[in-house]
Motif scaffolding. Structure first.
Motif, PDB file in Angstrom:
ATOM      1  N   LYS A   1       0.842  -1.206   0.000  1.00 34.81           N
ATOM      2  CA  LYS A   1       0.000   0.000   0.000  1.00 34.81           C
ATOM      3  C   LYS A   1       0.865   1.240   0.000  1.00 34.81           C
ATOM      4  O   LYS A   1       0.794   2.087   0.893  1.00 34.81           O
ATOM      5  N   GLY A   2       1.685   1.328  -1.025  1.00 36.63           N
ATOM      6  CA  GLY A   2       2.579   2.466  -1.165  1.00 36.63           C
ATOM      7  C   GLY A   2       3.533   2.187  -2.306  1.00 36.63           C
ATOM      8  O   GLY A   2       3.590   1.068  -2.822  1.00 36.63           O
ATOM      9  N   PRO A   3       4.280   3.205  -2.715  1.00 37.63           N
ATOM     10  CA  PRO A   3       5.174   3.040  -3.857  1.00 37.63           C
ATOM     11  C   PRO A   3       6.485   2.337  -3.523  1.00 37.63           C
ATOM     12  O   PRO A   3       6.912   2.310  -2.369  1.00 37.63           O
ATOM     13  N   TYR A   4       7.102   1.798  -4.556  1.00 38.84           N
ATOM     14  CA  TYR A   4       8.462   1.277  -4.471  1.00 38.84           C
ATOM     15  C   TYR A   4       9.374   2.420  -4.903  1.00 38.84           C
ATOM     16  O   TYR A   4       9.277   2.898  -6.030  1.00 38.84           O
TER      17      TYR A   4
ATOM     18  N   LEU B   1       7.397   3.615  -8.139  1.00 33.98           N
ATOM     19  CA  LEU B   1       6.502   2.729  -8.882  1.00 33.98           C
ATOM     20  C   LEU B   1       5.388   2.224  -7.975  1.00 33.98           C
ATOM     21  O   LEU B   1       5.626   1.849  -6.826  1.00 33.98           O
ATOM     22  N   CYS B   2       4.201   2.245  -8.502  1.00 33.32           N
ATOM     23  CA  CYS B   2       2.999   1.886  -7.748  1.00 33.32           C
ATOM     24  C   CYS B   2       3.066   0.467  -7.192  1.00 33.32           C
ATOM     25  O   CYS B   2       3.335  -0.485  -7.924  1.00 33.32           O
ATOM     26  N   GLY B   3       2.801   0.331  -5.913  1.00 34.39           N
ATOM     27  CA  GLY B   3       2.777  -0.970  -5.266  1.00 34.39           C
ATOM     28  C   GLY B   3       1.370  -1.469  -5.020  1.00 34.39           C
ATOM     29  O   GLY B   3       1.144  -2.667  -4.830  1.00 34.39           O
TER      30      GLY B   3
ATOM     31  N   LYS C   1      -1.080  -1.162  -7.176  1.00 29.87           N
ATOM     32  CA  LYS C   1      -1.577  -1.588  -8.502  1.00 29.87           C
ATOM     33  C   LYS C   1      -2.870  -0.887  -8.902  1.00 29.87           C
ATOM     34  O   LYS C   1      -3.590  -1.358  -9.764  1.00 29.87           O
ATOM     35  N   ARG C   2      -3.159   0.241  -8.286  1.00 27.57           N
ATOM     36  CA  ARG C   2      -4.405   0.959  -8.580  1.00 27.57           C
ATOM     37  C   ARG C   2      -4.172   2.391  -9.060  1.00 27.57           C
ATOM     38  O   ARG C   2      -5.119   3.174  -9.198  1.00 27.57           O
ATOM     39  N   SER C   3      -2.953   2.754  -9.330  1.00 30.37           N
ATOM     40  CA  SER C   3      -2.648   4.098  -9.821  1.00 30.37           C
ATOM     41  C   SER C   3      -3.307   4.336 -11.175  1.00 30.37           C
ATOM     42  O   SER C   3      -3.409   3.427 -11.998  1.00 30.37           O
TER      43      SER C   3
ATOM     44  N   ASP D   1       0.475   7.533  -8.153  1.00 30.18           N
ATOM     45  CA  ASP D   1      -0.227   8.823  -8.275  1.00 30.18           C
ATOM     46  C   ASP D   1      -0.918   9.193  -6.971  1.00 30.18           C
ATOM     47  O   ASP D   1      -1.735  10.116  -6.944  1.00 30.18           O
ATOM     48  N   GLY D   2      -0.636   8.468  -5.913  1.00 30.07           N
ATOM     49  CA  GLY D   2      -1.226   8.770  -4.625  1.00 30.07           C
ATOM     50  C   GLY D   2      -2.524   8.033  -4.336  1.00 30.07           C
ATOM     51  O   GLY D   2      -3.074   8.161  -3.237  1.00 30.07           O
ATOM     52  N   THR D   3      -3.017   7.265  -5.295  1.00 24.05           N
ATOM     53  CA  THR D   3      -4.263   6.510  -5.095  1.00 24.05           C
ATOM     54  C   THR D   3      -4.193   5.615  -3.861  1.00 24.05           C
ATOM     55  O   THR D   3      -5.205   5.386  -3.194  1.00 24.05           O
ATOM     56  N   HIS D   4      -2.997   5.125  -3.534  1.00 26.66           N
ATOM     57  CA  HIS D   4      -2.854   4.207  -2.383  1.00 26.66           C
ATOM     58  C   HIS D   4      -3.336   4.850  -1.083  1.00 26.66           C
ATOM     59  O   HIS D   4      -3.720   4.132  -0.163  1.00 26.66           O
ATOM     60  N   LYS D   5      -3.341   6.171  -1.018  1.00 25.95           N
ATOM     61  CA  LYS D   5      -3.772   6.847   0.222  1.00 25.95           C
ATOM     62  C   LYS D   5      -5.263   6.683   0.459  1.00 25.95           C
ATOM     63  O   LYS D   5      -5.746   6.903   1.573  1.00 25.95           O
TER      64      LYS D   5
END
Ligand code: FES
Length: 79
Positions: A9-12, A59-61, A63-65, A72-76
């Protein structure tokens, strides 16, 4: 498989050399955030990332960016 798995739930946060990379879209790869072929049969396909020069990437972790493969911050917004 309708929704990708969410390995993180966050970027690499990575420093990558110039080159071509394949970002895992299904979330099943054991080599996150990159593809290891685990998507076969899921309907998901990896996303190509071409870098002309070495650089820092997020890089998106989750997988919902909306800007795959980058975060793109979608994980928040994930619970
Ligand atoms: S890790 Fe997926 S949008 Fe940030």
């Amino acid at each position: 498989m309708q929704e990708p798995e969410c390995p993180k739930k966050g970027p690499y946060d990575l420093e990558l050399d110039a080159g071509t990379y394949w970002w895992c879209a299904c979330g099943l790869s054991k080599s996150q955030p990159f593809c290891d072929g685990s998507h076969r049969g899921t309907g998901f396909a990896p996303v190509e990332l071409k870098l002309a020069e070495a650089q820092k990437v997020w890089l998106c972790g989750c997988k919902r960016s909306a800007d795959k493969p980058r975060c793109d911050g979608t994980h928040k917004k994930l619970i």
